[in-house]
Scaffold this motif. Sequence first.
Motif, short mmCIF file in Angstrom:
data_model
loop_
_atom_site.label_atom_id
_atom_site.label_comp_id
_atom_site.label_asym_id
_atom_site.label_seq_id
_atom_site.Cartn_x
_atom_site.Cartn_y
_atom_site.Cartn_z
N GLU A 123 -7.35 2.48 -3.04
CA GLU A 123 -8.54 1.66 -2.80
C GLU A 123 -8.14 0.19 -2.68
N TRP A 124 -8.73 -0.51 -1.71
CA TRP A 124 -8.52 -1.95 -1.55
C TRP A 124 -9.53 -2.69 -2.41
N LEU A 132 -5.23 -1.55 -4.96
CA LEU A 132 -4.34 -2.62 -4.51
C LEU A 132 -5.17 -3.88 -4.30
N THR A 133 -4.65 -5.00 -4.77
CA THR A 133 -5.23 -6.32 -4.50
C THR A 133 -4.08 -7.29 -4.27
N THR A 134 -4.39 -8.53 -3.93
CA THR A 134 -3.33 -9.49 -3.62
C THR A 134 -3.66 -10.90 -4.06
N ALA A 164 0.84 -1.21 0.00
CA ALA A 164 0.00 0.00 0.00
C ALA A 164 0.87 1.26 0.00
N ARG A 165 1.95 1.23 0.77
CA ARG A 165 2.86 2.38 0.79
C ARG A 165 3.46 2.60 -0.60
N THR A 217 -7.66 -3.98 3.97
CA THR A 217 -8.40 -2.77 4.37
C THR A 217 -7.56 -1.92 5.31
N ALA A 218 -6.92 -2.56 6.27
CA ALA A 218 -6.06 -1.83 7.21
C ALA A 218 -4.87 -1.21 6.49
N ALA A 219 -4.30 -1.94 5.55
CA ALA A 219 -3.11 -1.47 4.85
C ALA A 219 -3.34 -0.19 4.05
#
Length: 185
Positions: free
Chosen positions: A139-140, A110-112, A99-100, A130-132
Amino acid sequence: MKTLLHSCCAPCSGAIIEWMLNNGTGPVVFFSNSNIDTKEEFDKRLAELRRYCDSLGVELIVDGYDHEGWLSAVKGLEDAPERGARCLECFKYRLRRAARYASENGFEVLTTSLASSRWKSLEQVDEAGTAAVTGTGVEWWPRNWRKGGLQPRRDEIIKEQGFYNQNWCGCEFSHRNTKGEQGNE
């Protein structure tokens, strides 16, 4: 939208990258996996992902390997079970780094690939993501990457590419706790 895909490994990312490319979401792949217990294992997994990304013309960004920083993040949780508190903290550590990077480099989403593994808790992955992104302007994207035919396609790509297909997430605690019985990350 400019999308950053945090990738844990090539086997978990292959079908996601393919789907994104086929659906107009050309991702940049971000390999951030300081959870992996040795630099040799880190490099082996990275080489497979690099080979795949290169074959598709997809940009790959490699985050620094900081196993000591990761160990600090999960300190006190070494004996937690799989899908327990250690995994949640691990996901938070890795996704905060992603996220940074996303925030500092103009990514909107961002996704993973962690959300593609049947061995991981989707709820934990979503909570960590969501926290990240909180406070980053990114946006997550909480997608379940197991659905929509992606799980069988994942298996096909692993075979087609001859991927090194590890049987644990990479951390020494998972390896010790599961004795290799877990599946892929």
